[in-house]
Scaffold this active site. Structure first.
Site, PDB file in Angstrom:
ATOM      1  N   ASP A  31       0.854  -1.190   0.000  1.00  0.00           N
ATOM      2  CA  ASP A  31       0.000   0.000   0.000  1.00  0.00           C
ATOM      3  C   ASP A  31       0.892   1.244   0.000  1.00  0.00           C
ATOM      4  OD1 ASP A  31      -3.213   0.537   1.074  1.00  0.00           O
ATOM      5  OD2 ASP A  31      -1.776   2.205   1.116  1.00  0.00           O
ATOM      6  N   GLN A  92     -15.223   2.031   0.855  1.00  0.00           N
ATOM      7  CA  GLN A  92     -14.333   1.651  -0.266  1.00  0.00           C
ATOM      8  C   GLN A  92     -14.039   2.886  -1.106  1.00  0.00           C
ATOM      9  OE1 GLN A  92     -16.045  -1.060  -3.122  1.00  0.00           O
ATOM     10  NE2 GLN A  92     -14.057  -1.802  -3.808  1.00  0.00           N
ATOM     11  N   HIS A  98     -10.194  -5.055  -3.103  1.00  0.00           N
ATOM     12  CA  HIS A  98      -8.861  -5.188  -2.495  1.00  0.00           C
ATOM     13  C   HIS A  98      -9.002  -5.647  -1.056  1.00  0.00           C
ATOM     14  CE1 HIS A  98     -10.237  -0.989  -2.332  1.00  0.00           C
ATOM     15  NE2 HIS A  98      -9.625  -0.868  -1.166  1.00  0.00           N
ATOM     16  N   HIS A 100      -7.181  -5.685   2.421  1.00  0.00           N
ATOM     17  CA  HIS A 100      -6.110  -5.063   3.210  1.00  0.00           C
ATOM     18  C   HIS A 100      -5.541  -6.101   4.175  1.00  0.00           C
ATOM     19  CE1 HIS A 100      -7.030  -0.703   2.464  1.00  0.00           C
ATOM     20  NE2 HIS A 100      -8.271  -1.136   2.307  1.00  0.00           N
TER      21      HIS A 100
HETATM   22  P1  5GP Z   1      -9.891   1.713   0.523  1.00  0.00           P
HETATM   23  O1  5GP Z   1      -9.972   3.042   1.244  1.00  0.00           O
HETATM   24  O2  5GP Z   1     -10.564   1.762  -0.825  1.00  0.00           O
HETATM   25  O3  5GP Z   1     -10.354   0.548   1.364  1.00  0.00           O
HETATM   26  O4  5GP Z   1      -8.350   1.425   0.291  1.00  0.00           O
HETATM   27  C1  5GP Z   1      -7.639   1.912  -0.805  1.00  0.00           C
HETATM   28  C2  5GP Z   1      -6.166   1.741  -0.468  1.00  0.00           C
HETATM   29  O5  5GP Z   1      -5.410   1.970  -1.640  1.00  0.00           O
HETATM   30  C3  5GP Z   1      -5.679   2.720   0.610  1.00  0.00           C
HETATM   31  O6  5GP Z   1      -5.111   1.998   1.703  1.00  0.00           O
HETATM   32  C4  5GP Z   1      -4.634   3.558  -0.128  1.00  0.00           C
HETATM   33  O7  5GP Z   1      -3.552   3.893   0.706  1.00  0.00           O
HETATM   34  C5  5GP Z   1      -4.230   2.662  -1.281  1.00  0.00           C
HETATM   35  N1  5GP Z   1      -3.788   3.377  -2.469  1.00  0.00           N
HETATM   36  C6  5GP Z   1      -4.402   4.436  -3.060  1.00  0.00           C
HETATM   37  N2  5GP Z   1      -3.750   4.825  -4.178  1.00  0.00           N
HETATM   38  C7  5GP Z   1      -2.689   3.970  -4.303  1.00  0.00           C
HETATM   39  C8  5GP Z   1      -1.630   3.862  -5.278  1.00  0.00           C
HETATM   40  O8  5GP Z   1      -1.532   4.631  -6.252  1.00  0.00           O
HETATM   41  N3  5GP Z   1      -0.719   2.868  -5.079  1.00  0.00           N
HETATM   42  C9  5GP Z   1      -0.796   1.998  -4.029  1.00  0.00           C
HETATM   43  N4  5GP Z   1       0.149   1.052  -3.936  1.00  0.00           N
HETATM   44  N5  5GP Z   1      -1.780   2.086  -3.093  1.00  0.00           N
HETATM   45  C10 5GP Z   1      -2.707   3.059  -3.230  1.00  0.00           C
END
Ligand code: 5GP
Ligand code: ZN
Length: 137
Positions: A31, A92, A98, A100
């Site tokens: 991440d 999300q 995804h 985590h």
């Molecule tokens: P969500 O909030 O959708 O559950 O999690 C999205 C995750 O994607 C977050 O933990 C965020 O840090 C990660 N993330 C967002 N943009 C990028 C990126 O460009 N590269 C990587 N490796 N992780 C990302």
């Protein structure tokens, strides 16, 4: 591939990422904004917004990779939060499935799942029975 999806762009190589492993239908990578050292994401290669949008084969492949990566991630702190925000209203932010994997320790600032909700919900026996009938397979 979804044109505006960050994770589709990681899979296509248009956005760089620290890719850790790859299977037929899935990849894992670090991440970019980690909540803890060793925060890993595991995603399907095909653009799917929700877990239930994946085929059984994609699902099995994804969670097999989760199983593999957990043994690595869990060795960092000795415990791991595994979480999926399954849909926008569930928190999300990237609309591509995804999982985590976040290393956890007793003195980190995160708590139990009930600490995420400001809820004192109680259900009556009839409400519980209705839910049971609705969800039972
Ligand atoms: P969500 O909030 O959708 O559950 O999690 C999205 C995750 O994607 C977050 O933990 C965020 O840090 C990660 N993330 C967002 N943009 C990028 C990126 O460009 N590269 C990587 N490796 N992780 C990302
Ligand atoms: Zn995508």
């Amino acid at each position: 591939m979804a044109i505006d999806c960050i994770f589709c762009k990681i899979i296509s190589g248009d956005i760089p990422a620290k890719i850790l492993s790859e299977t037929t239908h899935s990849i894992s990578f670090l991440d970019a904004f980690p909540l803890a050292k060793g925060h890993v994401l595991v995603i399907p290669k095909n653009h799917r917004q929700k877990i239930q949008d994946m085929s059984k084969e994609e699902n099995a492949d994804l969670f097999s990779l989760v199983h593999t990566m957990l043994s690595k991630v869990d060795s960092i702190a000795g415990a791991t939060l595994m979480a999926v925000h399954n849909g926008k209203d569930a928190g999300q932010e990237v609309p591509h499935v995804h999982v985590h994997l976040v290393p956890r320790s007793a003195d980190d600032s995160a708590g139990a799942i009930h600490s995420m909700f400001d809820s004192d919900l109680t259900l009556s026996a009839s409400e519980l029975n209705e839910l049971y009938d609705e969800l039972k397979i």
